[in-house]
Design an enzyme around this catalytic site. Structure first.
Site, PDB file in Angstrom:
ATOM      1  N   SER A 104     -19.715   1.503 -49.733  1.00 17.95           N
ATOM      2  CA  SER A 104     -20.066   0.504 -49.242  1.00 17.95           C
ATOM      3  C   SER A 104     -20.658  -0.561 -50.259  1.00 17.95           C
ATOM      4  CB  SER A 104     -21.260   0.640 -48.672  1.00 17.95           C
ATOM      5  OG  SER A 104     -21.624  -1.172 -47.935  1.00 17.95           O
ATOM      6  N   TYR A 116     -30.140   2.103 -47.011  1.00 15.73           N
ATOM      7  CA  TYR A 116     -28.422   2.137 -47.049  1.00 15.73           C
ATOM      8  C   TYR A 116     -27.468   2.031 -47.348  1.00 15.73           C
ATOM      9  CZ  TYR A 116     -24.243   1.922 -44.944  1.00 15.73           C
ATOM     10  OH  TYR A 116     -22.092   1.926 -44.629  1.00 15.73           O
TER      11      TYR A 116
END
Length: 250
Positions: free
Chosen positions: A140, A154
């Site tokens: 990401s 995350y």
């Protein structure tokens, strides 16, 4: 020869979108996820739209680490080989640290990093036996810097995944191995994980995002921000901005 592509977390979101893109390119598909009903519907859709594509599905919870090895090996036996594995399954339940939600942060860490490690291990065991393969780690943009609030855990897990992939690339390069490793750094692509995020900058629809991801995978680049514009320059800036500026941005 038709490529065989294994995708985890294929029942929805990026996994489903990439499965449809690879099917359109004529690839054979090994699709796994927790929700068999969704997988079977995706299988039917692809076989309707692309009758010549071989699609096989299996139930898999990536947090069942033994099952990861069993499912990957079963797909390899069915197809005779696996050419590409997309480590894609993940969740986004992270919460700000110290707010009483260790349960959510632990689940995020276990699913997005520890289970990803199991997938790396299972894929690489197959690729080392075959002496070929392409491992794709879906990380990401949030991996490029430490992120605040709900993104802290995350982003940390995605940074861990990117680091695993980089270390593996270095090892394989040192050994002049034909096995390839690609790290994808998606920006905001519309999925259930981010659909409630307000003011998500430069967010694109799922089809556009997944088309960019598959294009980057096919090019075999070591690391790719997707879509490349504007996320490549954004990633460049994020790595260099002082923390004082990041604190005002997020």
């Amino acid at each position: 020869m038709t490529s065989v592509v294994l995708i985890t977390g294929a029942s929805s979101g990026l996994g489903e979108g990439m499965a449809r893109e690879f099917a359109a390119r004529g690839c054979s598909l090994a699709l796994c996820a927790r929700r068999m009903d969704r997988l079977e519907q995706l299988q039917a859709d692809i076989q309707r739209d692309h009758p010549g594509v071989d699609v096989r599905v299996a139930t898999l919870d990536v947090n069942d680490h033994d099952a990861v090895f069993q499912v990957f090996d079963a797909f390899c036996e069915q197809f005779g080989r696996i050419d590409r594995v997309l480590v894609n399954a993940g969740i986004g339940k992270g919460q700000p640290l110290g707010t009483g939600r260790f349960d959510a942060n632990r689940e995020t860490a276990e699913t997005d990093f520890v289970a990803a490690l199991a997938q790396f291990e299972a894929a690489m065991a197959i690729f080392r036996r075959q002496n070929h393969g392409h491992l794709v780690a879906v990380s990401s943009i949030s991996a490029v810097r430490g992120m605040p609030g709900n993104m802290t855990v995350y982003g940390a897990t995605k940074a861990g995944v990117a680091s695993l992939a980089e270390g593996l690339r270095v090892e394989l390069r040192k050994k002049a191995s034909p096995i390839r490793v690609t790290t994808l750094l998606p920006g905001y692509i519309l999925t259930a994980i981010n659909e409630d995020v307000k003011n998500a900058p430069f967010r694109v629809d799922l089809e556009t995002g997944c088309r960019a991801m598959v294009a980057a995978i096919e090019k075999g680049r070591p690391v790719a921000c997707v879509p490349p514009w504007p996320w490549t320059p954004i990633a460049f800036l994020l790595r260099r901005l002082p923390e004082s500026i990041l604190a005002r941005m997020f």
